[in-house]
Motif scaffolding. Structure first.
Motif, PDB file in Angstrom:
ATOM      1  N   ARG A   1      38.246 -57.305  31.624  1.00  0.00           N
ATOM      2  CA  ARG A   1      37.352 -57.903  30.615  1.00  0.00           C
ATOM      3  C   ARG A   1      37.616 -57.407  29.199  1.00  0.00           C
ATOM      4  O   ARG A   1      37.715 -58.204  28.276  1.00  0.00           O
ATOM      5  CB  ARG A   1      35.893 -57.618  30.972  1.00  0.00           C
ATOM      6  CG  ARG A   1      35.434 -58.303  32.225  1.00  0.00           C
ATOM      7  CD  ARG A   1      33.977 -57.993  32.485  1.00  0.00           C
ATOM      8  NE  ARG A   1      33.613 -58.378  33.826  1.00  0.00           N
ATOM      9  CZ  ARG A   1      32.594 -57.884  34.484  1.00  0.00           C
ATOM     10  NH1 ARG A   1      31.824 -56.966  33.941  1.00  0.00           N
ATOM     11  NH2 ARG A   1      32.329 -58.288  35.711  1.00  0.00           N
TER      12      ARG A   1
ATOM     13  N   GLN B   1      41.650 -57.701  28.687  1.00  0.00           N
ATOM     14  CA  GLN B   1      42.158 -59.037  29.042  1.00  0.00           C
ATOM     15  C   GLN B   1      43.488 -58.983  29.795  1.00  0.00           C
ATOM     16  O   GLN B   1      44.325 -59.865  29.660  1.00  0.00           O
ATOM     17  CB  GLN B   1      42.279 -59.928  27.793  1.00  0.00           C
ATOM     18  CG  GLN B   1      40.952 -60.263  27.139  1.00  0.00           C
ATOM     19  CD  GLN B   1      40.081 -61.098  28.056  1.00  0.00           C
ATOM     20  OE1 GLN B   1      40.476 -62.165  28.504  1.00  0.00           O
ATOM     21  NE2 GLN B   1      38.878 -60.609  28.358  1.00  0.00           N
TER      22      GLN B   1
ATOM     23  N   LYS C   1      44.837 -59.487  33.210  1.00  0.00           N
ATOM     24  CA  LYS C   1      44.337 -60.147  34.415  1.00  0.00           C
ATOM     25  C   LYS C   1      45.188 -59.912  35.662  1.00  0.00           C
ATOM     26  O   LYS C   1      44.863 -60.407  36.735  1.00  0.00           O
ATOM     27  CB  LYS C   1      44.204 -61.652  34.176  1.00  0.00           C
ATOM     28  CG  LYS C   1      43.315 -62.023  32.996  1.00  0.00           C
ATOM     29  CD  LYS C   1      41.895 -61.574  33.185  1.00  0.00           C
ATOM     30  CE  LYS C   1      41.040 -62.070  32.013  1.00  0.00           C
ATOM     31  NZ  LYS C   1      39.645 -61.775  32.189  1.00  0.00           N
TER      32      LYS C   1
END
Length: 166
Positions: free
Chosen positions: A35, A38, A40
């Protein structure tokens, strides 16, 4: 009555980039990575430290980021799958997984790659049984593990050929 959230300023290096952030002391490291940064590639699977999908390296040791608080990473060097290679310049572990069919859907692959990196650092010439034992904390629902074991053996051979063995 609403309880105040305790926050702490941390300093952490992720994939060679230093960050100073104020975080909720209850935030999990996987949530910070996904989060806040970023990134992923680190996946959230079981959220109990059982499946291995969230495996990253913290100061060179493979850990489960879904059961590690981000404040525990304060002052540490963290490496995620994004720090291992790029699509045009794969890390040799990633290449081995690709060449030896060690992946299918790819969900578990980042955790396996990080675990293999740490494992081969400690045991550069493992037996099949040692590979199975070392990766028993990483779950895959697609491959049947034979391609993964073949990939690890391939990586170990490549490391020996190029002199990466300790």
């Amino acid at each position: 009555m609403v309880e105040a959230v305790s926050r702490k300023k941390i300093s952490v290096t992720v994939n060679g980039v230093s960050y100073e952030k104020e975080v909720d002391v209850r935030m999990l490291l996987v949530d910070f990575i996904r989060r806040e940064l970023q990134l992923k590639g680190t996946h959230t699977g079981c959220e109990q430290g059982v499946c291995g999908a969230c495996t990253i390296l913290m100061d060179g040791e493979a850990i489960r980021s879904c059961i590690t608080l981000v404040v525990q990473a304060d002052g540490c060097n963290v490496q995620t799958i994004e720090g291992m290679g790029s699509p045009n310049n794969l890390h040799y572990i990633q290449e081995a997984f690709q060449e030896n069919h060690g992946l299918q859907c790819g969900f578990c692959t980042p955790g396996f790659v990080m675990s293999v990196f740490s494992f081969l650092d400690e045991n550069p010439n493992p037996s099949d049984e040692e590979i199975r034992e070392a990766l028993s904390g990483n779950l895959c629902r697609c491959t049947g593990y034979q391609g993964i074991i073949k990939s690890v053996k391939c990586v170990a051979r490549k490391m020996e050929e190029v002199g990466i063995v300790k």
